[in-house]
Design a protein around this motif. Structure first.
Motif, PDB file in Angstrom:
ATOM      1  N   SER A 104     -22.674 -11.885 -34.073  1.00 48.16           N
ATOM      2  CA  SER A 104     -23.056 -10.716 -33.276  1.00 48.16           C
ATOM      3  C   SER A 104     -23.195  -9.471 -34.141  1.00 48.16           C
ATOM      4  N   ARG A 105     -22.668  -9.504 -35.359  1.00 48.43           N
ATOM      5  CA  ARG A 105     -22.752  -8.345 -36.258  1.00 48.43           C
ATOM      6  C   ARG A 105     -23.583  -8.662 -37.498  1.00 48.43           C
ATOM      7  N   ALA A 106     -24.435  -9.654 -37.440  1.00 49.43           N
ATOM      8  CA  ALA A 106     -25.237 -10.056 -38.595  1.00 49.43           C
ATOM      9  C   ALA A 106     -26.420  -9.120 -38.785  1.00 49.43           C
TER      10      ALA A 106
END
Length: 150
Positions: A104-106
């Motif tokens: 989700s934070r890529a």
């Protein structure tokens, strides 16, 4: 892996067990002299330089990592041998198996990802009346008003 948080250049036994098999065998020693710095110590020297931002030639000898030039040469050799790409895959596999990846934070950096296909060919919509590429920085209104003044 994280018990050396205050000294991130110290490589844990767990991390070393993943890295060591990826390292190429050293070539034969061509010149007599000092013994070869062990790979683990050289890796710690590389991490120290990268973490602190000091220049290679200022790597403190008293830390026992070898000279900055030794660490730099080892980094270059390992890079040429593809060690970092292999290590990246090993770590991704290990993290994926432990369900420790949070996509989700890529972020994808376009300088490292090949485009799937070529973009559209330059045509009338992508150029100005003078045949130059249209600016992507100015608004269409400003661009239109400038071209009417000429």
């Amino acid at each position: 892996m994280g018990r050396h948080q205050s000294r991130p250049w110290i490589v844990s036994d767990e991390l070393w067990s993943l890295i060591e098999p990826l390292l190429p065998e050293p070539g034969p020693k061509l010149v007599e002299g000092r013994p070869r710095v062990p790979d683990r110590q050289a890796l710690c020297g590389i991490l120290f330089v990268l973490h602190t931002g000091i220049q290679w030639e200022y790597l403190p000898q008293e830390l026992g990592f070898g000279s900055g030039m030794t660490c730099w040469r080892r980094l270059a050799a390992w890079n040429e041998a593809g060690v970092w790409d292999e290590l990246h895959l090993v770590l991704l596999t290990k993290l994926r198996a432990a369900k420790k990846l949070d996509w989700s934070r890529a972020v994808i950096d376009s300088s490292h990802v090949r485009a799937a296909r070529r973009g559209p060919k330059a045509g009338p919509a992508l150029s100005t009346a003078h045949g130059r590429a249209a600016s992507t920085m100015s608004s269409p209104t400003v661009r239109a008003s400038r071209s009417q003044c000429r």
